[in-house]
Design a protein around this motif. Sequence first.
Motif, PDB file in Angstrom:
ATOM      1  N   ASP A  32      84.385  40.969  86.314  1.00  0.00           N
ATOM      2  CA  ASP A  32      84.382  39.642  85.689  1.00  0.00           C
ATOM      3  C   ASP A  32      83.571  39.707  84.391  1.00  0.00           C
ATOM      4  N   THR A  33      84.215  40.122  83.315  1.00  0.00           N
ATOM      5  CA  THR A  33      83.539  40.239  82.032  1.00  0.00           C
ATOM      6  C   THR A  33      84.532  39.894  80.932  1.00  0.00           C
ATOM      7  N   SER A  34      84.060  39.940  79.675  1.00  0.00           N
ATOM      8  CA  SER A  34      84.986  39.671  78.574  1.00  0.00           C
ATOM      9  C   SER A  34      84.615  40.548  77.385  1.00  0.00           C
ATOM     10  N   GLN A  36      84.358  39.541  74.463  1.00  0.00           N
ATOM     11  CA  GLN A  36      83.390  38.792  73.651  1.00  0.00           C
ATOM     12  C   GLN A  36      81.954  38.994  74.156  1.00  0.00           C
ATOM     13  N   TRP A  37      81.763  38.884  75.493  1.00  0.00           N
ATOM     14  CA  TRP A  37      80.416  39.043  76.057  1.00  0.00           C
ATOM     15  C   TRP A  37      79.887  40.437  75.720  1.00  0.00           C
ATOM     16  N   ILE A  38      80.712  41.445  75.964  1.00  0.00           N
ATOM     17  CA  ILE A  38      80.231  42.828  75.778  1.00  0.00           C
ATOM     18  C   ILE A  38      79.959  43.101  74.297  1.00  0.00           C
ATOM     19  N   GLU A  40      79.396  41.020  71.742  1.00  0.00           N
ATOM     20  CA  GLU A  40      78.291  40.254  71.153  1.00  0.00           C
ATOM     21  C   GLU A  40      76.926  40.756  71.618  1.00  0.00           C
ATOM     22  N   ARG A  41      76.822  41.111  72.909  1.00  0.00           N
ATOM     23  CA  ARG A  41      75.509  41.482  73.424  1.00  0.00           C
ATOM     24  C   ARG A  41      75.175  42.956  73.222  1.00  0.00           C
ATOM     25  N   THR A  42      76.183  43.798  73.074  1.00  0.00           N
ATOM     26  CA  THR A  42      75.896  45.250  73.026  1.00  0.00           C
ATOM     27  C   THR A  42      76.488  45.964  71.809  1.00  0.00           C
ATOM     28  N   ALA A 117      66.771  61.653  81.101  1.00  0.00           N
ATOM     29  CA  ALA A 117      67.647  60.518  80.802  1.00  0.00           C
ATOM     30  C   ALA A 117      68.109  60.550  79.342  1.00  0.00           C
ATOM     31  N   CYS A 118      68.153  59.381  78.720  1.00  0.00           N
ATOM     32  CA  CYS A 118      68.741  59.295  77.372  1.00  0.00           C
ATOM     33  C   CYS A 118      67.972  60.116  76.352  1.00  0.00           C
ATOM     34  N   ALA A 119      66.684  60.353  76.604  1.00  0.00           N
ATOM     35  CA  ALA A 119      65.879  61.102  75.637  1.00  0.00           C
ATOM     36  C   ALA A 119      66.183  62.603  75.676  1.00  0.00           C
ATOM     37  N   ASP A 156      79.705  46.425  89.366  1.00  0.00           N
ATOM     38  CA  ASP A 156      78.502  45.787  88.818  1.00  0.00           C
ATOM     39  C   ASP A 156      78.661  45.621  87.304  1.00  0.00           C
ATOM     40  N   ARG A 157      78.989  44.400  86.888  1.00  0.00           N
ATOM     41  CA  ARG A 157      79.269  44.175  85.464  1.00  0.00           C
ATOM     42  C   ARG A 157      78.030  44.315  84.587  1.00  0.00           C
ATOM     43  N   THR A 158      76.839  44.268  85.203  1.00  0.00           N
ATOM     44  CA  THR A 158      75.631  44.359  84.375  1.00  0.00           C
ATOM     45  C   THR A 158      75.354  45.794  83.911  1.00  0.00           C
ATOM     46  N   ARG A 222      70.697  51.633  88.141  1.00  0.00           N
ATOM     47  CA  ARG A 222      70.180  50.264  88.211  1.00  0.00           C
ATOM     48  C   ARG A 222      69.315  50.024  86.982  1.00  0.00           C
ATOM     49  N   MET A 223      69.293  48.808  86.482  1.00  0.00           N
ATOM     50  CA  MET A 223      68.520  48.586  85.262  1.00  0.00           C
ATOM     51  C   MET A 223      68.035  47.146  85.166  1.00  0.00           C
ATOM     52  N   ASN A 224      66.798  46.990  84.681  1.00  0.00           N
ATOM     53  CA  ASN A 224      66.314  45.667  84.292  1.00  0.00           C
ATOM     54  C   ASN A 224      66.486  45.591  82.771  1.00  0.00           C
ATOM     55  N   GLY A 225      67.608  45.029  82.343  1.00  0.00           N
ATOM     56  CA  GLY A 225      68.015  45.079  80.935  1.00  0.00           C
ATOM     57  C   GLY A 225      66.992  44.518  79.970  1.00  0.00           C
ATOM     58  N   GLN A 226      66.374  43.394  80.356  1.00  0.00           N
ATOM     59  CA  GLN A 226      65.456  42.756  79.400  1.00  0.00           C
ATOM     60  C   GLN A 226      64.163  43.557  79.235  1.00  0.00           C
ATOM     61  N   GLU A 227      63.674  44.127  80.350  1.00  0.00           N
ATOM     62  CA  GLU A 227      62.470  44.968  80.259  1.00  0.00           C
ATOM     63  C   GLU A 227      62.757  46.215  79.427  1.00  0.00           C
ATOM     64  N   PRO A 259      69.504  56.500  65.489  1.00  0.00           N
ATOM     65  CA  PRO A 259      68.821  56.038  66.695  1.00  0.00           C
ATOM     66  C   PRO A 259      69.680  56.228  67.952  1.00  0.00           C
ATOM     67  N   HIS A 260      69.027  56.190  69.095  1.00  0.00           N
ATOM     68  CA  HIS A 260      69.755  56.186  70.372  1.00  0.00           C
ATOM     69  C   HIS A 260      70.753  55.032  70.363  1.00  0.00           C
ATOM     70  N   GLN A 261      71.978  55.335  70.789  1.00  0.00           N
ATOM     71  CA  GLN A 261      73.056  54.338  70.734  1.00  0.00           C
ATOM     72  C   GLN A 261      73.214  53.698  72.110  1.00  0.00           C
ATOM     73  N   ALA A 262      72.279  52.777  72.442  1.00  0.00           N
ATOM     74  CA  ALA A 262      72.400  52.099  73.735  1.00  0.00           C
ATOM     75  C   ALA A 262      73.050  50.746  73.537  1.00  0.00           C
ATOM     76  N   ASN A 263      72.729  50.135  72.398  1.00  0.00           N
ATOM     77  CA  ASN A 263      72.997  48.723  72.295  1.00  0.00           C
ATOM     78  C   ASN A 263      72.697  48.299  70.857  1.00  0.00           C
ATOM     79  N   ILE A 264      73.614  47.595  70.223  1.00  0.00           N
ATOM     80  CA  ILE A 264      73.444  47.263  68.803  1.00  0.00           C
ATOM     81  C   ILE A 264      72.223  46.380  68.570  1.00  0.00           C
ATOM     82  N   GLY A 289      80.046  53.623  73.542  1.00  0.00           N
ATOM     83  CA  GLY A 289      79.059  53.061  74.466  1.00  0.00           C
ATOM     84  C   GLY A 289      77.814  53.928  74.490  1.00  0.00           C
ATOM     85  N   ASN A 290      77.037  53.760  75.559  1.00  0.00           N
ATOM     86  CA  ASN A 290      75.801  54.532  75.696  1.00  0.00           C
ATOM     87  C   ASN A 290      76.114  55.817  76.462  1.00  0.00           C
ATOM     88  N   THR A 291      76.118  56.941  75.746  1.00  0.00           N
ATOM     89  CA  THR A 291      76.399  58.233  76.399  1.00  0.00           C
ATOM     90  C   THR A 291      75.090  58.958  76.711  1.00  0.00           C
TER      91      THR A 291
HETATM   92  N1  ACO Z   1      79.969  40.250  81.409  1.00  0.00           N
HETATM   93  C1  ACO Z   1      79.802  38.941  81.497  1.00  0.00           C
HETATM   94  N2  ACO Z   1      78.660  38.371  81.904  1.00  0.00           N
HETATM   95  C2  ACO Z   1      77.640  39.199  82.215  1.00  0.00           C
HETATM   96  C3  ACO Z   1      77.757  40.596  82.160  1.00  0.00           C
HETATM   97  C4  ACO Z   1      78.985  41.121  81.725  1.00  0.00           C
HETATM   98  N3  ACO Z   1      79.204  42.428  81.618  1.00  0.00           N
HETATM   99  N4  ACO Z   1      76.588  41.146  82.533  1.00  0.00           N
HETATM  100  C5  ACO Z   1      75.755  40.134  82.829  1.00  0.00           C
HETATM  101  N5  ACO Z   1      76.394  38.977  82.653  1.00  0.00           N
HETATM  102  C6  ACO Z   1      75.878  37.626  82.853  1.00  0.00           C
HETATM  103  C7  ACO Z   1      74.712  37.590  83.822  1.00  0.00           C
HETATM  104  O1  ACO Z   1      75.183  37.537  85.151  1.00  0.00           O
HETATM  105  C8  ACO Z   1      74.030  36.303  83.413  1.00  0.00           C
HETATM  106  O2  ACO Z   1      74.724  35.231  83.950  1.00  0.00           O
HETATM  107  P1  ACO Z   1      73.929  33.923  84.476  1.00  0.00           P
HETATM  108  O3  ACO Z   1      73.232  33.398  83.252  1.00  0.00           O
HETATM  109  O4  ACO Z   1      75.020  33.079  84.966  1.00  0.00           O
HETATM  110  O5  ACO Z   1      72.979  34.437  85.507  1.00  0.00           O
HETATM  111  C9  ACO Z   1      74.229  36.290  81.899  1.00  0.00           C
HETATM  112  O6  ACO Z   1      75.331  37.160  81.624  1.00  0.00           O
HETATM  113  C10 ACO Z   1      73.032  36.747  81.133  1.00  0.00           C
HETATM  114  O7  ACO Z   1      72.536  37.935  81.755  1.00  0.00           O
HETATM  115  P2  ACO Z   1      71.314  38.698  81.184  1.00  0.00           P
HETATM  116  O8  ACO Z   1      71.044  39.919  81.997  1.00  0.00           O
HETATM  117  O9  ACO Z   1      70.195  37.725  80.959  1.00  0.00           O
HETATM  118  O10 ACO Z   1      71.919  39.157  79.783  1.00  0.00           O
HETATM  119  P3  ACO Z   1      71.167  39.623  78.521  1.00  0.00           P
HETATM  120  O11 ACO Z   1      71.369  38.644  77.440  1.00  0.00           O
HETATM  121  O12 ACO Z   1      69.777  40.097  78.817  1.00  0.00           O
HETATM  122  O13 ACO Z   1      72.028  40.890  78.136  1.00  0.00           O
HETATM  123  C11 ACO Z   1      71.898  43.273  78.274  1.00  0.00           C
HETATM  124  C12 ACO Z   1      72.124  41.982  79.035  1.00  0.00           C
HETATM  125  C13 ACO Z   1      72.993  43.446  77.243  1.00  0.00           C
HETATM  126  C14 ACO Z   1      71.939  44.438  79.241  1.00  0.00           C
HETATM  127  C15 ACO Z   1      70.509  43.163  77.598  1.00  0.00           C
HETATM  128  O14 ACO Z   1      69.500  42.879  78.531  1.00  0.00           O
HETATM  129  C16 ACO Z   1      70.138  44.375  76.851  1.00  0.00           C
HETATM  130  O15 ACO Z   1      70.599  44.585  75.763  1.00  0.00           O
HETATM  131  N6  ACO Z   1      69.281  45.224  77.429  1.00  0.00           N
HETATM  132  C17 ACO Z   1      68.997  46.493  76.920  1.00  0.00           C
HETATM  133  C18 ACO Z   1      69.321  47.464  77.971  1.00  0.00           C
HETATM  134  C19 ACO Z   1      70.306  48.492  77.590  1.00  0.00           C
HETATM  135  O16 ACO Z   1      71.024  48.464  76.625  1.00  0.00           O
HETATM  136  N7  ACO Z   1      70.287  49.492  78.424  1.00  0.00           N
HETATM  137  C20 ACO Z   1      71.103  50.626  78.255  1.00  0.00           C
HETATM  138  C21 ACO Z   1      70.568  51.692  79.087  1.00  0.00           C
HETATM  139  S1  ACO Z   1      68.920  52.020  78.735  1.00  0.00           S
HETATM  140  C22 ACO Z   1      68.842  52.875  77.403  1.00  0.00           C
HETATM  141  O17 ACO Z   1      69.677  53.681  77.113  1.00  0.00           O
HETATM  142  C23 ACO Z   1      67.743  52.603  76.485  1.00  0.00           C
END
Ligand code: ACO
Length: 333
Positions: A32-34, A36-38, A40-42, A117-119, A156-158, A222-227, A259-264, A289-291
């Motif tokens: 369940d993703t789009s 646009q979500w991916i 814009e956020r990554t 890991a990525c390093a 796991d869409r996260t 598993r990941m805590n994205g915001q941390e 830079p490491h290509q995890a996320n724009i 993506g993030n390789t």
């Molecule tokens: N598609 C649609 N919706 C999603 C997705 C998805 N793929 N993933 C999560 N969501 C939803 C969540 O369920 C949540 O919904 P809710 O508000 O109804 O609960 C909402 O989107 C927001 O979720 P958050 O986790 O708060 O999203 P956030 O804005 O923090 O973005 C992201 C997530 C992109 C992972 C962000 O935290 C981030 O950029 N983190 C950096 C981590 C990263 O890039 N790691 C890569 C590996 S580590 C490394 O290489 C450094």
Amino acid sequence: MAKDKIIARIAGLGSGFPDQELTNFDLEKIVDTSDQWISERTGIRARRKLKDNENNSDIAAKAALSALEQAKLNPMDIDLVIACTNSPDRWMPSLAATVQAKVGINNGAAAYDIITACAGWMVGLEVAASFVKSGQYKNVLVIGSEALSRFLNWQDRTTCVLFGDGAGASVVSAGSPGDPGEILALKVRSDGRYGDILDLPAGGSASPLSQKVLEEKSNFIRMNGQEIYKHAVRSMVSVCKEILESQNLSIDDIDWLVPHQANIRIIDAVGQKLKVPSEKVALNVHKYGNTSAATVPTCFDEYARDGRIKRGQLVLMTTFGGGLTWAGGLVRW
Ligand code: ACO
């Protein structure tokens, strides 16, 4: 400067990606993703995925052969193979030994893996550069290669939208000061206290594969994205500043940031905090993506091969990943 001083240089770079592409639109059909979500956020629009009959060692070998070709070396010229990976074909033998056989480095060269890991690739680069500068080895193959699609929970869409498969390789060779590709500085840093914010909990000796593990899907990333976001930005900025200070350089002296290509968003934040104009920041995250361990070498390789990164330019590299482990480096291409 002593004339006979040995320096370490990147003599060749190469990449290997699987052919199979998975776009954000393909992922819309799986979780369940789009798009646009991916995007814009990554910033990610597509990633590559190994087919069932392909493995990490296949793309790693492809990248290695390409780096050897650019370095104008034969497999038998290599003295050490370092494979940096979190996703080896098997836990034993090492990915490095598997690739050594695939590439035909049949000269008794040492071969072993580094798990950071990525390093990974930049950690391997530091090990290789130290060996080369000490005179112990002349040519070291350093590979950063991942088959992370095998360690993702595709429900796991996260996490499953973030990663891709890919391999980057480099040949680190002995040279003289001023030679092209000279590695001017490298720094690796770790902080194990934050290991839990990005991990692969099961499948190791603390939690071997079992029915319970499979049911709980704890054998996936598993990941805590915001941390991760906060630590990644802070750590990459600080190690880049350390590198510049160590070389008595300012950010204006730098031609490229790779830079490491995890996320724009992480890349943009690092670029802004370091005050690097966006046209000097190398990117391939939208395509692959993030390789993980492969992001920096593949991005550097792409920009150097197509001439955007030119000979003589100063390239600042930085990476960050699970561990936590991060690194910075400076190369005069
Ligand atoms: N598609 C649609 N919706 C999603 C997705 C998805 N793929 N993933 C999560 N969501 C939803 C969540 O369920 C949540 O919904 P809710 O508000 O109804 O609960 C909402 O989107 C927001 O979720 P958050 O986790 O708060 O999203 P956030 O804005 O923090 O973005 C992201 C997530 C992109 C992972 C962000 O935290 C981030 O950029 N983190 C950096 C981590 C990263 O890039 N790691 C890569 C590996 S580590 C490394 O290489 C450094």
